[in-house]
Design a protein around this motif. Structure first.
Motif, PDB file in Angstrom:
ATOM      1  N   GLN A 103      54.394  32.578  39.882  1.00 26.83           N
ATOM      2  CA  GLN A 103      55.257  33.670  40.308  1.00 26.83           C
ATOM      3  C   GLN A 103      55.037  33.908  41.799  1.00 26.83           C
ATOM      4  O   GLN A 103      53.939  33.705  42.326  1.00 26.83           O
ATOM      5  N   VAL A 104      56.096  34.327  42.483  1.00 25.58           N
ATOM      6  CA  VAL A 104      56.015  34.678  43.902  1.00 25.58           C
ATOM      7  C   VAL A 104      56.406  36.145  44.054  1.00 25.58           C
ATOM      8  O   VAL A 104      57.411  36.592  43.490  1.00 25.58           O
ATOM      9  N   VAL A 105      55.596  36.889  44.794  1.00 24.29           N
ATOM     10  CA  VAL A 105      55.884  38.299  45.080  1.00 24.29           C
ATOM     11  C   VAL A 105      55.988  38.445  46.596  1.00 24.29           C
ATOM     12  O   VAL A 105      55.063  38.086  47.323  1.00 24.29           O
ATOM     13  N   MET A 106      57.105  38.963  47.071  1.00 18.25           N
ATOM     14  CA  MET A 106      57.326  39.104  48.515  1.00 18.25           C
ATOM     15  C   MET A 106      57.433  40.563  48.927  1.00 18.25           C
ATOM     16  O   MET A 106      58.088  41.361  48.261  1.00 18.25           O
ATOM     17  N   GLU A 218      52.140  45.855  38.867  1.00 14.49           N
ATOM     18  CA  GLU A 218      51.451  45.299  37.704  1.00 14.49           C
ATOM     19  C   GLU A 218      52.382  44.974  36.530  1.00 14.49           C
ATOM     20  O   GLU A 218      52.307  43.879  35.941  1.00 14.49           O
ATOM     21  N   PRO A 219      53.286  45.891  36.149  1.00 13.18           N
ATOM     22  CA  PRO A 219      54.149  45.603  34.991  1.00 13.18           C
ATOM     23  C   PRO A 219      55.082  44.408  35.181  1.00 13.18           C
ATOM     24  O   PRO A 219      55.602  43.864  34.191  1.00 13.18           O
ATOM     25  N   VAL A 220      55.297  44.007  36.408  1.00 12.46           N
ATOM     26  CA  VAL A 220      56.229  42.916  36.709  1.00 12.46           C
ATOM     27  C   VAL A 220      55.531  41.559  36.737  1.00 12.46           C
ATOM     28  O   VAL A 220      56.173  40.504  36.611  1.00 12.46           O
ATOM     29  N   LEU A 221      54.207  41.551  36.867  1.00 11.93           N
ATOM     30  CA  LEU A 221      53.477  40.302  37.033  1.00 11.93           C
ATOM     31  C   LEU A 221      53.515  39.478  35.748  1.00 11.93           C
ATOM     32  O   LEU A 221      53.413  40.002  34.640  1.00 11.93           O
ATOM     33  N   VAL A 222      53.627  38.172  35.940  1.00 20.65           N
ATOM     34  CA  VAL A 222      53.724  37.232  34.823  1.00 20.65           C
ATOM     35  C   VAL A 222      52.335  36.827  34.376  1.00 20.65           C
ATOM     36  O   VAL A 222      51.509  36.388  35.190  1.00 20.65           O
ATOM     37  N   ASP A 223      52.074  36.919  33.099  1.00 20.50           N
ATOM     38  CA  ASP A 223      50.768  36.523  32.563  1.00 20.50           C
ATOM     39  C   ASP A 223      50.595  35.010  32.595  1.00 20.50           C
ATOM     40  O   ASP A 223      51.562  34.253  32.576  1.00 20.50           O
ATOM     41  N   GLU A 224      49.344  34.584  32.617  1.00 13.87           N
ATOM     42  CA  GLU A 224      49.060  33.152  32.603  1.00 13.87           C
ATOM     43  C   GLU A 224      49.431  32.565  31.250  1.00 13.87           C
ATOM     44  O   GLU A 224      49.327  33.226  30.227  1.00 13.87           O
TER      45      GLU A 224
END
Length: 224
Positions: A103-106, A218-224
Motif C-alpha cells: 500500500q502507498v500512503v501520500m 489506521e483504519p485505512v491501512l491494509v493488513d499483511e
C-alpha cells in the motif's frame, strides 16, 4: 573594463542566475537528487522489506514516527520535507515502486498550494502519480491524506479545499484509491485550525496532531 561593459556583464549574470533558479524549481532532479541518493544509500545498507506500507510526501510524512504510530504494520518512510506531489511523481520509481509496497500512503499538496500551484495542477499531478505507480504495481491500494488546514497557511484555505475536493472525486471514481479526510477533524468549533495540534511554527504537527492523524489513518491501512 568599461563601466557600460561591467553593467552589461552583471546583467547577464543576474539573468543566468534567475534562469538557473527557475530551472531548479521546475526540475525535481536538481532540487532533490541528494536527498533521493541518501534514501538509496540507506537502502543498500539495509534493504527495506517488500510488501510494507510506504508513506511518501512532504515534511508531514518525514517528521512522522511511523513505526511507533503503527506498530502492527511494517512501514517505510519516504517523506522529504518541502516536496510537492510532482516530486514524488518524478522519483516514484526510485523511492516507491522499487520497494513493491502492499500500500502507498501520500501526504503532499500543502507546499504545492503555498508555491502558487492551482488545485487543478495538484489534482493532475496526483493522477499522474497514481498512473506511474500503477504501471509497475497495477493493483496497489493508494491512500491520499487530505491537505491539512494550518495556522500559518490559513489564508490559502479555500484553495486547499478545492484541491482536496478534486482529489476526493478522483478517489471516489477509481478502485483502490482512498481519500483520508484530516481537514474537518483538524478544524475547531470556531471554524479555524485547532492550535493545540501544531508546533510553534503553526505549520507542522505536534504529538497531539499526529495522534489525531494516527486514528484517522489506521483504519485505512491494509493488513499483511
Amino acid at each position: 573594463m568599461s563601466l557600460k561593459f561591467a553593467f552589461s556583464l552583471i546583467g547577464c549574470l543576474l539573468i543566468a542566475n534567475l534562469n538557473s533558479t527557475a530551472a531548479d524549481e521546475k526540475n525535481p532532479s536538481t532540487r532533490w537528487e541528494s536527498t533521493i541518493q541518501k534514501f538509496e544509500q540507506a537502502d543498500k545498507k539495509q534493504s527495506p522489506p517488500k510488501g510494507a506500507i510506504l508513506f511518501v510526501g512532504s515534511s508531514s510524512i518525514r517528521l512522522w514516527d511511523l513505526e511507533n504510530s503503527f506498530p502492527e504494520h511494517t512501514v517505510i518512510n519516504r517523506g522529504f520535507g518541502g516536496s510537492e506531489v510532482a516530486d514524488s511523481l518524478f522519483y516514484a520509481d526510485r523511492i516507491v515502486t522499487k520497494h513493491q509496497p502492499r500500500q502507498v500512503v501520500m501526504y503532499a499538496g500543502d507546499n504545492d498550494i503555498a508555491h502558487n500551484k492551482t488545485p487543478e495542477t495538484v489534482a493532475r499531478d496526483f493522477r499522474q502519480f497514481v498512473k506511474k505507480v500503477r504501471q509497475e504495481l497495477p493493483n496497489v491500494p493508494i491512500a491520499y491524506i487530505a491537505i491539512k488546514p494550518s495556522l500559518s497557511r490559513w489564508k490559502l484555505a479555500e484553495t486547499m479545499k478545492e484541491a482536496n475536493a478534486l482529489i476526493e472525486q478522483q478517489c471516489e471514481a477509481n478502485e483502490n484509491l482512498e481519500y483520508i479526510d484530516v481537514w474537518n477533524p483538524m478544524i475547531g468549533k470556531d471554524g479555524k485550525p485547532r492550535p493545540e495540534l501544531f508546533r510553534d511554527d503553526g505549520l507542522h504537527l505536534n504529538k497531539k496532531g499526529y495522534t489525531l492523524w494516527n486514528s484517522l489513518v489506521e483504519p485505512v491501512l491494509v493488513d499483511e
